[in-house]
Design a protein around this motif. Structure first.
Motif: not given
Length: 425
Positions: A91, A97, A101
């Motif tokens: 990610l 990201l 997350h």
């Protein structure tokens, strides 16, 4: 040296390297999240998301641990953590990201740790000769505190040098090392009962609680340790950094020195526990050490108004902790039958650590909305407290350290005097 103990040392070293890699990832993710959000609450929620699933799942993980291969559980838990790291890595490379997350990843890791922690505790009790258990506890305290000292230094340097990507790669490499050592070098003895008999998660939870209720001394130790954890997280885990920054005009170097000295105290305590001849009175080792940690550490931290005094207080608070851990571990390994350890350790984790997120949240609330505002008033009590802790920003948090120092040391001593605990001597 016993061959099993030699193998444990190899296992301990590989796990320590892996834990350093994971700790650096955690620290780097905090740096990344804070730069994105500029919010302390965002960072606090990262820890909260790992604690809550760990505590809840720990209640029901014991029967699974007792009825399955400890080695396979540890390998699976470590693999899940590695998959999470790979996910974060991909990610991040794809510039996708987000902070949620990290919350999800921390929740998954907390969930898996609820199985990994009791499995590891049971495995250590079977790999290591009984006479070496206190030494092993000292070794773990040593490595844990060394990691605490090294993590912010290495992670901050590598984060500034190459960003999050390099740290994630180091974490994955350290995982491979620990995984291969556990897979190829370490064997954990299992009994036929454990690998054939299966119980529901609720039955395992019930068994763990039933054992503790029948062994009241051990149950009281776990309950008292839960409250000791609450007192410590109310201040050291939560408001130490803002208090020192407030009282040192935002000098991060002072905060770094105090944290480093605290880590050094844990390292010294760990070396003494692992290498020295300890008292045979494990009860005294737990509660007198805890009382000294609160009495000397917290009180000095509250009264101190200079970097030197804060460093001395940090040393006094952290040096006794390995003795507390060693005393508790020896009692549990001696008193809990091998076939019950997974269930008992899992329930122990749920009870003993349930107070940590409460302490973290309550400490921040009390500092911001109760103690700091009150110390800005002209009340007679506030004026008296100013003579003890000084004035200005951070004085309210200093008073909180006085409170935990007095309450924690008194509670530890009174716990030591309890008949149920004395009977464990």
């Amino acid at each position: 040296m016993n061959s099993r103990f030699k193998k444990y040392i190899i296992f301990w070293l590989s796990q320590s390297v892996s834990q350093l890699g994971s700790a650096m990832t955690g620290f780097a993710l905090i740096l990344w999240a804070y730069t994105k959000s500029n919010s302390a609450l965002t960072v606090s929620l990262m820890s909260f998301c790992s604690y809550v699933p760990y505590i809840i799942v720990s209640l029901f993980a014991g029967s699974f641990v007792d009825s399955h291969s400890k080695k396979k559980i540890m390998l699976t838990a470590d693999s899940a953590a590695a998959v999470c790291t790979v996910g974060v890595f991909l990610l991040y490379l794809g510039d996708g990201l987000q902070i949620w997350h990290i919350y999800l990843v921390n929740s998954i890791i907390g969930f898996m740790n609820a199985f990994q922690s009791p499995a590891s505790a049971v495995a250590i009790g079977r790999i290591v000769p009984k006479e070496k258990l206190a030494n092993v506890s000292g070794m773990n305290s040593f490595s844990g505190n060394l990691i605490s000292v090294l993590t912010p230094v290495l992670a901050a340097f590598l984060f500034a040098l190459k960003g999050l990507r390099l740290i994630l790669m180091i974490d994955l490499c350290s995982f491979v090392l620990a995984f291969l050592v556990l897979l190829l070098v370490i064997s954990v003895p299992e009994t036929e009962n454990e690998t054939t008999k299966r119980k529901s998660v609720f039955a395992g939870c019930r068994d763990g609680f039933s054992f503790l209720l029948q062994n009241r001394g051990i149950f009281v130790v776990i309950l008292t340790m839960a409250l000791i954890n609450f007192f410590s997280r109310l201040t050291y885990e939560n408001i130490l950094s803002p208090m020192i920054l407030s009282r040192s005009d935002g000098d991060s170097a002072v905060l770094g020195i105090v944290n480093a000295v605290m880590g050094l105290g844990g390292i010294v305590g760990g070396i003494i526990v692992s290498a020295g001849k300890l008292s045979k009175d494990n009860v005294k080792m737990i509660y007198i050490s805890a009382a000294l940690s609160f009495l000397l550490g917290d009180l000095l931290m509250g009264i101190g108004q200079s970097p030197f005094m804060w460093a001395v207080a940090g040393l006094a608070a952290s040096l006794p902790i390995p003795f507390i851990n060693a005393g508790q571990n020896v009692i549990l390994y001696k008193k809990v039958p091998d076939e019950m350890q997974g269930r008992v350790f899992a329930v122990r984790n749920a009870i003993q650590y349930s107070t940590i997120p409460v302490g973290i949240l309550l400490g921040g609330f009390l500092a911001d909305y109760v103690f700091e505002p009150y110390m800005m008033t002209d009340s007679p009590v506030a004026s008296f407290l100013h003579m003890l802790v000084g004035e200005g920003a951070g004085s309210g948090m200093a008073v909180m350290f006085l409170c935990t120092g007095i309450c924690g040391s008194l509670f530890s001593y009174l716990s030591y005097r309890r008949k149920e605990i004395q009977d464990l001597r």
